[in-house]
Design an enzyme around this catalytic site. Structure first.
Site, PDB file in Angstrom:
ATOM      1  N   PRO A  95     -97.171 -18.907 -49.806  1.00 40.73           N
ATOM      2  CG  PRO A  95     -96.724 -21.181 -48.923  1.00 40.73           C
ATOM      3  CD  PRO A  95     -97.528 -19.792 -48.473  1.00 40.73           C
ATOM      4  CB  VAL A  96     -96.234 -17.834 -55.209  1.00 44.11           C
ATOM      5  CG1 VAL A  96     -96.877 -17.554 -56.783  1.00 44.11           C
ATOM      6  CG2 VAL A  96     -95.917 -16.561 -54.781  1.00 44.11           C
ATOM      7  CG  LEU A 100    -101.689 -22.110 -49.137  1.00 45.87           C
ATOM      8  CD1 LEU A 100    -100.284 -22.089 -48.506  1.00 45.87           C
ATOM      9  CD2 LEU A 100    -102.707 -22.444 -47.942  1.00 45.87           C
ATOM     10  CB  SER A 102    -100.196 -16.088 -52.903  1.00 43.93           C
ATOM     11  OG  SER A 102    -100.160 -16.546 -54.389  1.00 43.93           O
ATOM     12  CB  ALA A 105    -103.912 -12.848 -50.195  1.00 44.74           C
ATOM     13  CG  ASP A 146    -108.894 -18.579 -53.977  1.00 46.95           C
ATOM     14  OD1 ASP A 146    -109.626 -19.842 -53.616  1.00 46.95           O
ATOM     15  OD2 ASP A 146    -107.788 -18.657 -54.382  1.00 46.95           O
TER      16      ASP A 146
END
Ligand code: PMV
Length: 307
Positions: A95-96, A100, A102, A105, A146
């Site tokens: 989820p953007v 998390l 994103s 990643a 992150d």
């Protein structure tokens, strides 16, 4: 060439990590970004990212565009000219803007797929450093947690400006992630904590020290397999985050709902004000805690095993 990168959650230490304290983060492998790079029959570098409805040639995008900036950094780093003709596809189940990871990643998966397809191998340390540079374009002054956890794909004990420390889990444990569905820019909560710190450094430094202890004990508990301790540590960490004013009524009510449904402990995770909370659960209770979170207003839940 294909590459993928997981999501992440912060277990302990968010915000205090900005002030040089340790934080723990773990990859969330249930969600991931996949990038694929192949030679294109068409001239140019074509990007396809159906999740954000993007089908465009690199030059038609602004240089600070989330995906274009990654490609430009890689090309610049390798000094590649003339540009190759490529088709780049990106898909994601992360989820953007939900804490998390994103963004990081996408960078990690894309950098790896590009470096493989251009036959310019990169070490994890190089992928991590480049992803951090990209994180800084989009997030101001991120601590770097992150990109680190997502690059190495292992639990990370993170301290700013220190060499990366990954560590092993003595026993697997299960986390339920609950998303408030509220997009809250991390920049803002980090800025608010900065204002509090300017007004009352003594108190804030004390809170950061307490959080640092929690992160340290958390790491030891995970390494030695005494993961039942983590619940209480989460509860304490959440209280300190409330004191830092970065929780919210929605996060607090999800944390409360998880505990009532039998979680061993719960806390908000990440920048706060919105985004996610996490709960430590006995695997047998994971589904019922997730259901309780949905009833309490969560927009989405993810059950993940950290192993
Ligand atoms: O919102 P997230 O999951 O990207 O986490 C932010 C963590 C902070 O400690 C608040 C900021 C940072 O850069 O470490």
């Amino acid at each position: 060439m294909k590459a993928s990168a997981p999501g992440k959650i912060i277990l302990f230490g968010e915000h205090a990590v900005v002030y040089g304290r340790p934080a723990l983060a773990v990859p969330v492998t249930q969600v991931h970004v996949d990038a694929e790079v192949s030679d294109s029959p068409r001239a140019g570098i074509w990007i396809h990212a159906p999740i954000i409805d993007l089908h465009a040639e690199l030059n038609s995008l602004p240089p600070d565009h989330a995906i274009a900036s990654v490609i430009l950094k890689v090309i610049q780093r390798f000094g590649i000219s003339p540009l190759p003709n490529l088709d780049i596809s990106i898909s994601s189940t992360i989820p953007v803007a939900a804490g998390l990871g994103s963004g990081a990643a996408v960078s990690v998966a894309l950098i790896r797929a590009l470096s493989a397809s251009l036959s310019r191998p990169m070490t994890d340390d190089e992928v991590n450093a480049l992803t951090y540079e990209i994180e800084k374009i989009h997030h101001g002054t991120p601590s770097g947690i992150d990109n680190t956890v997502i690059t190495y794909g292992k639990p990370v004990y993170f301290m700013k400006d220190r060499p990366v420390e990954t560590f092993k889990t003595g026993n697997p444990f299960t986390i339920v992630i609950g998303d408030t569905g509220i997009a809250a820019p991390t920049k803002e909560s980090v800025g608010d904590v900065r204002r509090l710190w300017i007004r009352d450094q003594f108190n804030l430094e004390n809170i950061f020290n307490e959080i640092a202890q929690i992160a340290l004990i958390g790491r030891r508990s995970i390494e030695s397999g005494r993961t039942e301790m983590l619940g209480e540590l989460m509860d304490h960490n959440h209280e300190y985050l409330q004191e830092l004013t970065v929780s919210s009524p929605e996060l607090d009510s999800l944390v409360e709902a998880a505990r009532k449904a039998g979680a061993l402990g719960a806390k908000m995770s990440g920048g706060g004000r919105g985004g996610n909370m996490i709960a430590l659960v006995d695997p047998a209770k994971a589904e019922s805690v997730a259901a309780a979170l949905m009833s309490a207003g969560a927009k989405r839940t993810i059950i993940t095993e950290v192993s």
